[in-house]
Design an enzyme around this catalytic site. Structure first.
Site, PDB file in Angstrom:
ATOM      1  CB  THR A  10       6.551   3.453  -4.604  1.00 65.87           C
ATOM      2  OG1 THR A  10       6.525   2.092  -5.029  1.00 65.87           O
ATOM      3  CG2 THR A  10       7.558   4.200  -5.443  1.00 65.87           C
ATOM      4  CE  LYS A  46       1.686  -1.292 -18.532  1.00 67.59           C
ATOM      5  NZ  LYS A  46       2.181  -1.992 -17.368  1.00 67.59           N
ATOM      6  CG  PHE A  60       4.418  -5.182 -13.431  1.00 64.22           C
ATOM      7  CD1 PHE A  60       4.463  -4.027 -14.188  1.00 64.22           C
ATOM      8  CD2 PHE A  60       3.591  -5.192 -12.305  1.00 64.22           C
ATOM      9  CE1 PHE A  60       3.704  -2.908 -13.849  1.00 64.22           C
ATOM     10  CE2 PHE A  60       2.829  -4.079 -11.960  1.00 64.22           C
ATOM     11  CZ  PHE A  60       2.887  -2.940 -12.734  1.00 64.22           C
ATOM     12  N   GLY A  61       2.962  -8.271 -13.538  1.00 60.57           N
ATOM     13  CA  GLY A  61       1.610  -8.511 -13.022  1.00 60.57           C
ATOM     14  C   GLY A  61       0.653  -9.097 -14.052  1.00 60.57           C
ATOM     15  CE  LYS A  93       3.482   0.905  -8.357  1.00 59.19           C
ATOM     16  NZ  LYS A  93       2.690   0.915  -7.132  1.00 59.19           N
ATOM     17  CG  HIS A 124      -3.042   1.940 -15.173  1.00 60.49           C
ATOM     18  ND1 HIS A 124      -2.220   1.357 -16.088  1.00 60.49           N
ATOM     19  CD2 HIS A 124      -2.783   1.312 -13.993  1.00 60.49           C
ATOM     20  CE1 HIS A 124      -1.502   0.411 -15.504  1.00 60.49           C
ATOM     21  NE2 HIS A 124      -1.828   0.370 -14.230  1.00 60.49           N
ATOM     22  NE  ARG A 125       1.921   2.755 -11.529  1.00 62.16           N
ATOM     23  CZ  ARG A 125       1.815   1.567 -12.085  1.00 62.16           C
ATOM     24  NH1 ARG A 125       2.446   1.292 -13.202  1.00 62.16           N
ATOM     25  NH2 ARG A 125       1.099   0.625 -11.527  1.00 62.16           N
ATOM     26  CG  ASP A 181      -3.898   1.276  -4.280  1.00 61.88           C
ATOM     27  OD1 ASP A 181      -2.940   0.523  -4.003  1.00 61.88           O
ATOM     28  OD2 ASP A 181      -5.073   0.896  -4.225  1.00 61.88           O
ATOM     29  CB  SER A 182      -2.352   0.833  -9.917  1.00 58.42           C
ATOM     30  OG  SER A 182      -1.214   0.085  -9.552  1.00 58.42           O
TER      31      SER A 182
HETATM   32  P1  IMP Z   1       0.184  -1.406  -6.236  1.00 56.44           P
HETATM   33  O1  IMP Z   1      -0.387  -0.247  -6.976  1.00 56.44           O
HETATM   34  O2  IMP Z   1       1.665  -1.344  -6.144  1.00 56.44           O
HETATM   35  O3  IMP Z   1      -0.519  -1.633  -4.938  1.00 56.44           O
HETATM   36  O4  IMP Z   1      -0.032  -2.724  -7.075  1.00 56.44           O
HETATM   37  C1  IMP Z   1      -1.204  -3.012  -7.692  1.00 56.44           C
HETATM   38  C2  IMP Z   1      -1.222  -4.360  -8.375  1.00 56.44           C
HETATM   39  O5  IMP Z   1      -2.063  -4.186  -9.511  1.00 56.44           O
HETATM   40  C3  IMP Z   1       0.084  -4.858  -8.925  1.00 56.44           C
HETATM   41  O6  IMP Z   1       0.739  -5.691  -8.022  1.00 56.44           O
HETATM   42  C4  IMP Z   1      -0.392  -5.659 -10.131  1.00 56.44           C
HETATM   43  O7  IMP Z   1      -0.916  -6.874  -9.720  1.00 56.44           O
HETATM   44  C5  IMP Z   1      -1.572  -4.855 -10.604  1.00 56.44           C
HETATM   45  N1  IMP Z   1      -1.161  -3.849 -11.619  1.00 56.44           N
HETATM   46  C6  IMP Z   1      -1.170  -2.497 -11.463  1.00 56.44           C
HETATM   47  N2  IMP Z   1      -0.722  -1.887 -12.575  1.00 56.44           N
HETATM   48  C7  IMP Z   1      -0.419  -2.876 -13.440  1.00 56.44           C
HETATM   49  C8  IMP Z   1       0.123  -2.870 -14.755  1.00 56.44           C
HETATM   50  O8  IMP Z   1       0.429  -1.848 -15.379  1.00 56.44           O
HETATM   51  N3  IMP Z   1       0.304  -4.089 -15.323  1.00 56.44           N
HETATM   52  C9  IMP Z   1       0.001  -5.244 -14.695  1.00 56.44           C
HETATM   53  N4  IMP Z   1      -0.484  -5.300 -13.466  1.00 56.44           N
HETATM   54  C10 IMP Z   1      -0.705  -4.124 -12.831  1.00 56.44           C
END
Ligand code: IMP
Length: 199
Positions: A8, A179, A156-157, A13, A184-185, A73-74
């Site tokens: 990453t 959190k 975030f997000g 992260k 999930h992570r 991946d999330s």
């Molecule tokens: P990636 O896993 O870095 O590809 O990102 C996955 C996307 O999922 C992020 O850019 C967010 O939009 C969303 N996301 C994943 N985990 C979270 C979280 O814990 N909080 C809020 N958004 C999340």
């Protein structure tokens, strides 16, 4: 000492990963710290497939020899929207669109939908490629629902619109440690830690 490279470029992260996986027997490096720079096409159909694609791509470079390579991946699944945005969470409405706009769009698409049908979850898959090329995957989820407005400035997000019943607030209103404990992570990482300890 085991060497772990996490595929990453995201510092947030890396911090969480170090907090969860750290012990005196492992050295945890980001891709950058391992001297790896790669553009990876995430064209899998599931979170686990995408995590595997990333981990395998990084494991194939010479700097990763003898290391355990991890990738995640999330994303957010909203049941009423047929699990959108799912694996497209980062790309939903365009990578450069602000989360203010993405979050408001999801709220708007759920206009008039009652709470019982607003269920959603964050999902995280983690893949590991071991030095012998064996692949392990784990997954973690956190269940919640999409609220009627954004709340909170942590996280975030999609955090400001993702509410959890137990705490009566959005995940953007939770302290970071709470959190990490529920997320999930965090769950997927702790499951991976256990799997790696069995090796
Ligand atoms: P990636 O896993 O870095 O590809 O990102 C996955 C996307 O999922 C992020 O850019 C967010 O939009 C969303 N996301 C994943 N985990 C979270 C979280 O814990 N909080 C809020 N958004 C999340």
């Amino acid at each position: 000492m085991k060497k772990i490279i996490f595929a990453t470029g995201n510092e947030g992260k890396m911090k969480e990963i170090r907090e969860i996986l750290a012990n005196e027997d492992v050295e945890i490096l980001s891709m950058k710290e391992a001297g790896i720079s790669l553009e990876i096409q995430e064209d899998g159909k599931t979170f686990a497939e995408n995590a595997m694609i990333k981990a395998k791509a990084v494991a194939a470079v010479p700097q990763a020899e003898n290391a355990i390579v991890l990738a995640d991946d999330s994303g957010l699944e909203v049941d009423y929207l047929n699990k959108e945005p799912g694996i497209y969470s980062a790309r939903y409405m365009g990578e450069d669109t602000s989360y203010k706009i993405k979050n408001q769009n999801i709220i708007d698409r759920l206009e008039g939908v009652p709470k019982e049908q607003r269920t959603a979850r964050f999902v995280c898959a983690i893949a590991a490629v071991l030095p012998n090329q064996e692949v392990i995957t784990t997954e973690g989820t956190i269940e919640g629902y999409i609220g009627w407005e954004e709340a909170g400035t942590n996280g975030f997000g999609y955090d400001p619109i993702f509410y959890i019943d137990e705490y009566h607030c959005s995940t953007a209103e939770l302290p970071r440690e709470v959190k990490n404990e529920l997320s999930h992570r965090g769950k997927a990482l702790r499951a991976m830690k256990e799997r790696l300890a069995e090796r």
